[in-house]
Design a protein around this motif. Structure first.
Motif, PDB file in Angstrom:
ATOM      1  N   SER A 157      55.324  32.105  38.962  1.00 38.43           N
ATOM      2  CA  SER A 157      54.533  30.897  38.719  1.00 38.43           C
ATOM      3  C   SER A 157      54.858  29.838  39.748  1.00 38.43           C
ATOM      4  N   ARG A 159      52.751  27.061  39.607  1.00 34.05           N
ATOM      5  CA  ARG A 159      51.834  26.055  39.098  1.00 34.05           C
ATOM      6  C   ARG A 159      52.565  25.075  38.193  1.00 34.05           C
ATOM      7  N   PHE A 170      46.619  30.798  31.010  1.00 33.26           N
ATOM      8  CA  PHE A 170      46.185  30.880  32.404  1.00 33.26           C
ATOM      9  C   PHE A 170      45.890  32.325  32.796  1.00 33.26           C
ATOM     10  N   TYR A 171      46.779  33.251  32.409  1.00 37.57           N
ATOM     11  CA  TYR A 171      46.592  34.652  32.780  1.00 37.57           C
ATOM     12  C   TYR A 171      45.335  35.232  32.132  1.00 37.57           C
ATOM     13  N   ARG A 173      42.565  33.605  31.304  1.00 42.94           N
ATOM     14  CA  ARG A 173      41.399  33.074  32.017  1.00 42.94           C
ATOM     15  C   ARG A 173      41.255  33.710  33.394  1.00 42.94           C
ATOM     16  N   ASN A 174      42.343  33.824  34.113  1.00 46.43           N
ATOM     17  CA  ASN A 174      42.291  34.360  35.470  1.00 46.43           C
ATOM     18  C   ASN A 174      41.916  35.849  35.475  1.00 46.43           C
ATOM     19  N   ASN A 175      42.582  36.636  34.635  1.00 47.55           N
ATOM     20  CA  ASN A 175      42.352  38.085  34.641  1.00 47.55           C
ATOM     21  C   ASN A 175      40.964  38.453  34.143  1.00 47.55           C
ATOM     22  N   GLY A 177      38.396  36.532  34.336  1.00 48.78           N
ATOM     23  CA  GLY A 177      37.476  36.102  35.390  1.00 48.78           C
ATOM     24  C   GLY A 177      37.345  37.147  36.487  1.00 48.78           C
ATOM     25  N   VAL A 178      38.477  37.690  36.923  1.00 46.27           N
ATOM     26  CA  VAL A 178      38.457  38.723  37.964  1.00 46.27           C
ATOM     27  C   VAL A 178      37.712  39.966  37.479  1.00 46.27           C
ATOM     28  N   ASN A 200      40.289  43.125  46.031  1.00 48.48           N
ATOM     29  CA  ASN A 200      41.493  42.992  45.204  1.00 48.48           C
ATOM     30  C   ASN A 200      42.560  44.000  45.600  1.00 48.48           C
ATOM     31  N   GLU A 231      46.807  45.590  33.216  1.00 53.08           N
ATOM     32  CA  GLU A 231      45.936  44.760  34.035  1.00 53.08           C
ATOM     33  C   GLU A 231      45.195  45.555  35.099  1.00 53.08           C
TER      34      GLU A 231
END
Length: 335
Positions: A157, A159, A170-171, A173-175, A177-178, A200, A231
């Protein structure tokens, strides 16, 4: 097929279904969850048999009998739905892994598009370190170095969100999204999914290669091995769902492109339901386990290896009993 042969072949099926309908119609009787799931598949076959009987002009007695079962079965099927949690458990335990196996052609293509470019760039950066800047900017490289510096008290991290709960959000939302971009861009005849998978993969290889050269391998690989099983597999499945959409447009067969896309979308969306569940698990592991720098690296490697084994075994073996029942049903249909 003559009517006598038709009845001899398929009568056991509609007699069993009739018994189940009688049980459902009785106010004091019920079926188990497994029997209810089998009821739905048998009902679909009954509808097919009824259509065949009408098309082949079999006796009105047989056609009317099957038609009566279709109507009664329809009433029971749509007034008796399983609770949501039962449907969810069944999907996780059997439906999702079975669907992944059915679409394994797209899964393998997506896996190759993600991993092969990553491995190639990883090896290239070990040989020529400056190649990392072909994929990432100097600022991003510095950020990755800060994330996986052994002195970083919050591993992985860089951030402002430093608590596990914040990073968990956060993870997610990010994952997601990808994965969603990788899936949804498949509507562009598969080109979008191919792009995001390759990109990626290259980014993954660039980061791994650079951190290996920086001698941050212990912190980096011990961090990613735990949640990576869920993931990275989820990203591959997202890409496979996107490729499925793209292929349905490129090769619709005898269908219109719209109809072909509709049919592919039904399968792809189910795959994405499973992807979301996997990413929730991955985010939880990443936030509460992977980022813990108190644990020893060998502990993380052991747990990471165990999780990879679980994921592989899940997709290889889970739901096999359902596969067997479907195979038997198909054999009976072809007889």
């Amino acid at each position: 097929m003559k009517q006598g042969q038709f009845e001899q072949t398929y009568q056991p099926l509609w007699e069993l279904l009739e018994q189940q309908i009688l049980a459902l119609e009785h106010p004091k009787r019920s079926l188990s969850a497994t029997e209810l799931n089998d009821f739905a598949s048998r009902y679909r076959r009954l509808c097919h048999l009824h259509a065949l009987a009408k098309d082949r002009h079999y006796s009105s007695h047989l056609v009317d009998h099957l038609g009566d079962l279709v109507v009664r079965g329809h009433q029971q099927l749509y007034c008796r739905k399983q609770p949501f949690w039962q449907q969810l458990i069944r999907f996780v335990v059997a439906g999702f892994p079975r669907l992944v196996r059915e679409q394994q052609r797209y899964i393998w293509w997506a896996t190759a598009l993600l991993y092969l470019p990553g491995v190639i760039l990883y090896l290239a950066i070990l040989w020529q370190p400056d190649l990392v800047y072909t994929v990432t900017s100097p600022a991003q490289v510095s950020s990755f170095e800060e994330m996986y510096d052994p002195q970083n008290r919050t591993l992985g991290s860089a951030r402002e969100s430093e608590t596990n709960v914040q990073m968990f959000g956060f993870y997610i939302r990010n994952n997601i999204g990808v994965s969603f971009r990788t899936f949804a861009s498949g509507i562009l005849f598969g080109v979008g999914s191919i792009f995001f998978l390759v990109y990626n993969g290259l980014l993954m290889g660039a980061v791994a290669g650079h951190l290996t050269n920086a001698e941050f391998t212990q912190t980096f690989f011990s961090f990613v091995i735990g949640h990576g099983s869920f993931e990275l597999t989820a990203i591959c499945i997202s890409g496979a769902a996107g490729l499925l959409l793209g292929y349905s447009l490129l090769a619709p067969g005898n269908l219109t492109r719209t109809e072909s896309l509709k049919r592919a979308s039904k399968i792809a969306i189910q795959l994405m339901y499973g992807v979301i569940l996997m990413l929730l698990v991955a985010a939880f592991i990443e936030a509460f386990w992977s980022s813990n720098n108190i644990l020893l690296p060998w502990q993380k490697y052991w747990v990471g290896g165990f999780l990879w084994t679980i994921v592989i075994a899940y997709f290889v073996f889970s739901g096999r009993s359902l596969d067997s029942r479907i195979d038997l049903a198909t054999e009976g249909k072809d007889a």
